[in-house]
Design an enzyme around this catalytic site. Sequence first.
Site, PDB file in Angstrom:
ATOM      1  CE  LYS A 187       2.851  15.943  23.938  1.00  0.00           C
ATOM      2  NZ  LYS A 187       2.881  17.400  24.129  1.00  0.00           N
ATOM      3  N   GLY A 240       9.388  14.667  15.732  1.00  0.00           N
ATOM      4  CA  GLY A 240      10.112  15.382  16.787  1.00  0.00           C
ATOM      5  C   GLY A 240      11.562  14.958  16.763  1.00  0.00           C
ATOM      6  CB  THR A 244      11.386  12.712  21.831  1.00  0.00           C
ATOM      7  OG1 THR A 244      12.001  13.839  22.444  1.00  0.00           O
ATOM      8  CG2 THR A 244      10.046  12.464  22.477  1.00  0.00           C
ATOM      9  CD  GLU A 263       8.561  11.070   8.774  1.00  0.00           C
ATOM     10  OE1 GLU A 263       9.663  11.585   8.496  1.00  0.00           O
ATOM     11  OE2 GLU A 263       7.971  10.255   8.052  1.00  0.00           O
ATOM     12  CD  GLU A 397      17.437  18.407  14.183  1.00  0.00           C
ATOM     13  OE1 GLU A 397      17.163  17.799  15.235  1.00  0.00           O
ATOM     14  OE2 GLU A 397      16.682  18.446  13.199  1.00  0.00           O
TER      15      GLU A 397
END
Length: 493
Positions: A187, A240, A244, A263, A397
């Site tokens: 996806k 991502g 999430t 990751e 971030e």
Amino acid sequence: MKLKQDWLNQFSQIKLPSAYFMAGGYVKSKQSYGVSNPATAEHLVDMSACDMDEVDQVVQCARNAFKSGVWSCLSPRERKEKLKKLADLIRENAEELALLETLNVGKPIQDSLHVDIPGAAFCFEWYAESIDKIYDEIAPTSKDQLAMVNREPIGVVAAVVPWNFPLDLASWKLAPALATGNCVVLKPAEQSPFTALKLAELAKQAGIPDGVFQVVTGLGHITGQALGRHPDVDCLVFTGSTETAKKFLAYSAESNMKPVWPETGGKSANIIFADADLDKAVDKAIFGAFYNQGEVCSANSRILLEKSIAQQFTEKFIEKAKTLVIGDPLDPNTNMGCLIDRQHAMNVRAAIAQAKMQGAQSHTIELHLDAHLDVDSYVAPTILTDVNPDFNIFHDEVFGPVVAITTFETKEEAVELANHSIYGLAASIWTKDIQKAIILAQQLLVGTVSINTVDALDVSTPFGGYKQSGYGRDLSLHAIDKYTQLKTTWIQL
Ligand code: NAD
């Protein structure tokens, strides 16, 4: 070298994909969402948005392909041949793939063409070449016993990836997963589905059987969640945001306890000592902070400067940043494009405004954009100085062309500042004293330390993070661990 007009001509001739890819062909979904070119805000396609039922059909198709053994039961050498063919096809179609990538995400066409696409081809080739050279084991049991330890493919792997390096990050998951005999449902991020779909076409052309590699397109909270919760997905690999990733861990806990390999984000520190080669450090620090518009998980978004060189370094850094060519991603002279969309650009601007309010000094490079570009998706490279560890910009971030500069006086302070983060993806150290660098590298809580360079990376070295930057590793032979399970077969002699 192709000029901007050549790329525009090619754009007018290609057919953009707009459906998901199941069982070797495109299928239109009941629903769709709009995909646009972030650089110009031009609507490109209405893209299929897979719902739970459609995801279920794709997963069942992957399950049937896996059970049939058309891929999992091939010898490693047979899989190698097909994956090498796929690498060749990626290279043959490099221009179209590069164009699709740049149209989707706004990164400079030269980067797509010379970095992202060759990187993806090499990743497939590397795992293809590796897979028929990895041996299984015989355990050191006693003489009247034989215990074999074999790696087996895990089954149906779902890979959910972000938009910053769409084809590359998909390849980091797909290449080892396919090489080890799994069937994969990919996806892509909703913003960047084109190269994933084109890759599925090329995989079919390479002779990879139907159902072995499929692509579902759609929104994260619907299509991504359907994969995360699916009881027949055996393993979920994710790149991502940290936020999430935590959702995927919950989906797994609430469904079939599938392993989830995240990751995730980063806030990497670039530590520069007074004895460093300053000109080199400046050049690389520009790359570390601003490459790919700063939309890099391991971006060196914090620069920690030894106090005695802080002013000199900062002046040189600002001068160098002024040489960046920010503009139309399809212009081959551009080396910085736009951000992924207006919303993200707005969030980045808000983070800059907050840093200024908290006391940071801001140095912004002026933008001179052509009228056809969507100014709302662009953010000028921004250098924030006088940042102290209490500011949000030191921790959050931002994922844009923004760098925060802080100073230190001792090496102990530098390590303390660098480790003062929930993330632990990467760090860089600049010094001529290699012994000091190695001792500090041991103290940094990150997955990769680059010494006298930034963001060092190769398919042969593991990539991943400590702390909330995730766990497990992409790239290198270590990635194979995520896509295989160990079977012990014990024979009493
Ligand atoms: P994101 O987490 O928003 O989305 C990543 C993927 O997850 C997309 O495919 C998206 O559709 C899907 N998704 C989003 N919400 C979901 C939900 N509720 N349920 C299921 N799926 C969902 O990340 P992004 O904005 O696309 O990418 C930026 C982030 O990726 C940054 O945090 C960056 O650091 C990280 N990143 C990490 C690495 C790494 O290797 N560590 C590499 C690149 C990017």
